[in-house]
Design a protein around this motif. Structure first.
Motif, short mmCIF file in Angstrom:
data_model
loop_
_atom_site.label_atom_id
_atom_site.label_comp_id
_atom_site.label_asym_id
_atom_site.label_seq_id
_atom_site.Cartn_x
_atom_site.Cartn_y
_atom_site.Cartn_z
N TYR A 1 0.43 -0.95 0.30
CA TYR A 1 -0.46 -0.07 -0.28
C TYR A 1 0.86 1.36 -0.11
O TYR A 1 2.00 0.98 0.49
CB TYR A 1 -1.14 0.06 1.12
CG TYR A 1 -2.12 -1.19 1.23
CD1 TYR A 1 -1.73 -2.08 1.89
CD2 TYR A 1 -3.48 -0.20 1.05
CE1 TYR A 1 -3.07 -3.42 1.09
CE2 TYR A 1 -4.34 -1.35 1.11
CZ TYR A 1 -4.36 -2.77 0.79
OH TYR A 1 -5.22 -4.07 0.65
N ASP A 2 0.69 2.11 -0.80
CA ASP A 2 1.16 3.59 -1.34
C ASP A 2 0.20 3.91 0.48
O ASP A 2 -1.41 3.92 0.84
CB ASP A 2 0.86 4.33 -1.73
CG ASP A 2 1.65 3.92 -3.08
OD1 ASP A 2 1.10 4.11 -4.66
OD2 ASP A 2 2.67 3.42 -3.31
N MET A 3 1.07 4.69 1.13
CA MET A 3 0.88 5.34 2.99
C MET A 3 0.93 6.85 2.28
O MET A 3 2.15 8.18 2.07
CB MET A 3 1.17 4.82 3.65
CG MET A 3 1.42 3.14 3.40
SD MET A 3 -0.15 2.55 4.20
CE MET A 3 -0.40 3.54 5.93
N GLY A 4 -0.34 7.41 3.49
CA GLY A 4 0.32 8.88 3.54
C GLY A 4 -0.51 9.44 4.87
O GLY A 4 -1.33 9.11 6.14
N TRP A 5 -0.76 10.94 4.80
CA TRP A 5 -1.05 12.08 6.03
C TRP A 5 -2.30 13.01 5.31
O TRP A 5 -1.53 13.41 4.64
CB TRP A 5 0.44 12.20 6.93
CG TRP A 5 0.69 11.26 7.40
CD1 TRP A 5 1.58 10.41 7.44
CD2 TRP A 5 0.17 10.88 8.96
NE1 TRP A 5 2.28 10.41 7.96
CE2 TRP A 5 0.79 10.09 9.19
CE3 TRP A 5 -0.34 11.16 9.55
CZ2 TRP A 5 1.50 9.01 10.51
CZ3 TRP A 5 -0.38 10.95 10.96
CH2 TRP A 5 0.33 9.55 11.45
N PHE A 6 -2.86 13.37 5.53
CA PHE A 6 -3.56 14.35 5.46
C PHE A 6 -4.16 15.05 6.57
O PHE A 6 -3.62 14.32 7.97
CB PHE A 6 -4.62 13.68 4.79
CG PHE A 6 -4.88 13.48 3.20
CD1 PHE A 6 -4.27 12.31 3.42
CD2 PHE A 6 -5.12 14.20 2.62
CE1 PHE A 6 -4.54 11.49 2.15
CE2 PHE A 6 -5.40 14.22 1.60
CZ PHE A 6 -4.99 12.11 0.86
N ARG A 7 -4.60 16.62 6.51
CA ARG A 7 -4.56 16.79 7.81
C ARG A 7 -5.89 17.77 7.95
O ARG A 7 -6.24 18.52 6.50
CB ARG A 7 -3.26 17.78 8.30
CG ARG A 7 -3.68 18.89 7.46
CD ARG A 7 -2.10 19.49 8.03
NE ARG A 7 -1.60 20.65 7.23
CZ ARG A 7 -0.39 21.42 7.66
NH1 ARG A 7 0.35 21.04 8.52
NH2 ARG A 7 -0.26 22.85 6.54
N GLN A 8 -6.95 17.52 8.81
CA GLN A 8 -8.05 18.83 8.52
C GLN A 8 -8.58 19.87 9.47
O GLN A 8 -8.12 19.33 10.68
CB GLN A 8 -9.08 18.06 8.25
CG GLN A 8 -10.45 19.06 8.18
CD GLN A 8 -11.64 18.10 7.24
OE1 GLN A 8 -11.84 16.97 7.85
NE2 GLN A 8 -12.71 18.43 6.73
N VAL A 9 -9.22 20.96 9.13
CA VAL A 9 -9.37 22.09 11.03
C VAL A 9 -10.71 22.19 10.22
O VAL A 9 -11.62 22.49 9.01
CB VAL A 9 -8.37 23.48 10.13
CG1 VAL A 9 -8.95 24.21 11.31
CG2 VAL A 9 -7.12 23.14 10.38
#
Length: 124
Positions: free
Chosen positions: A32-40
């Motif tokens: 799997y390709d893995m990532g990080w996101f963020r949200q306000v």
């Protein structure tokens, strides 16, 4: 079904460092390709970084390039996000994400699997 669990969030002062970790349940984690996101709250989800299945490819949002580093351990089934020189504008809930392939859909519908999120707060 991939289950993702983030850890490592917290409250820090501007300029400090923090390391987020994401543990995956899937035995085929290395595919799997893995990532990080963020949200306000009240804002759209923002892409932060991605690392390809082999670990050979990494890509970052302009806002974090040079300060954040994504890495993975395909033996431990973990992906980390080292965050240095944190700024108040980095404050958000950070989500770990996974998909079989990284592509444009990550920026539209998003990756297929998501963690529950971990709060990062940077005070000025």
């Amino acid at each position: 079904q991939v289950q993702l669990v983030e850890s490592g969030g917290g409250l820090v002062q501007a300029g400090a460092s923090l390391r987020l970790s994401c543990a995956a349940s899937e035995r085929t984690f290395s595919s799997y390709d893995m990532g990080w996101f963020r949200q306000v709250p009240g804002k759209e989800r923002e892409f932060v970084a991605v690392i390809t299945w082999s670990g050979n490819g990494t890509y970052y949002a302009n806002s974090v390039r040079g300060r954040f580093t994504i890495s993975r351990d395909n033996v431990k089934n973990t992906v980390d996000l080292q965050m240095n020189s944190l700024k108040p504008e980095d404050t958000a809930v950070y989500y770990c994400a996974a998909d079989s392939v990284y592509g444009r859909h990550w920026f539209v519908s998003g990756p297929k699997y998501w963690g529950q999120g971990t709060q990062v707060t940077v005070s000025s």
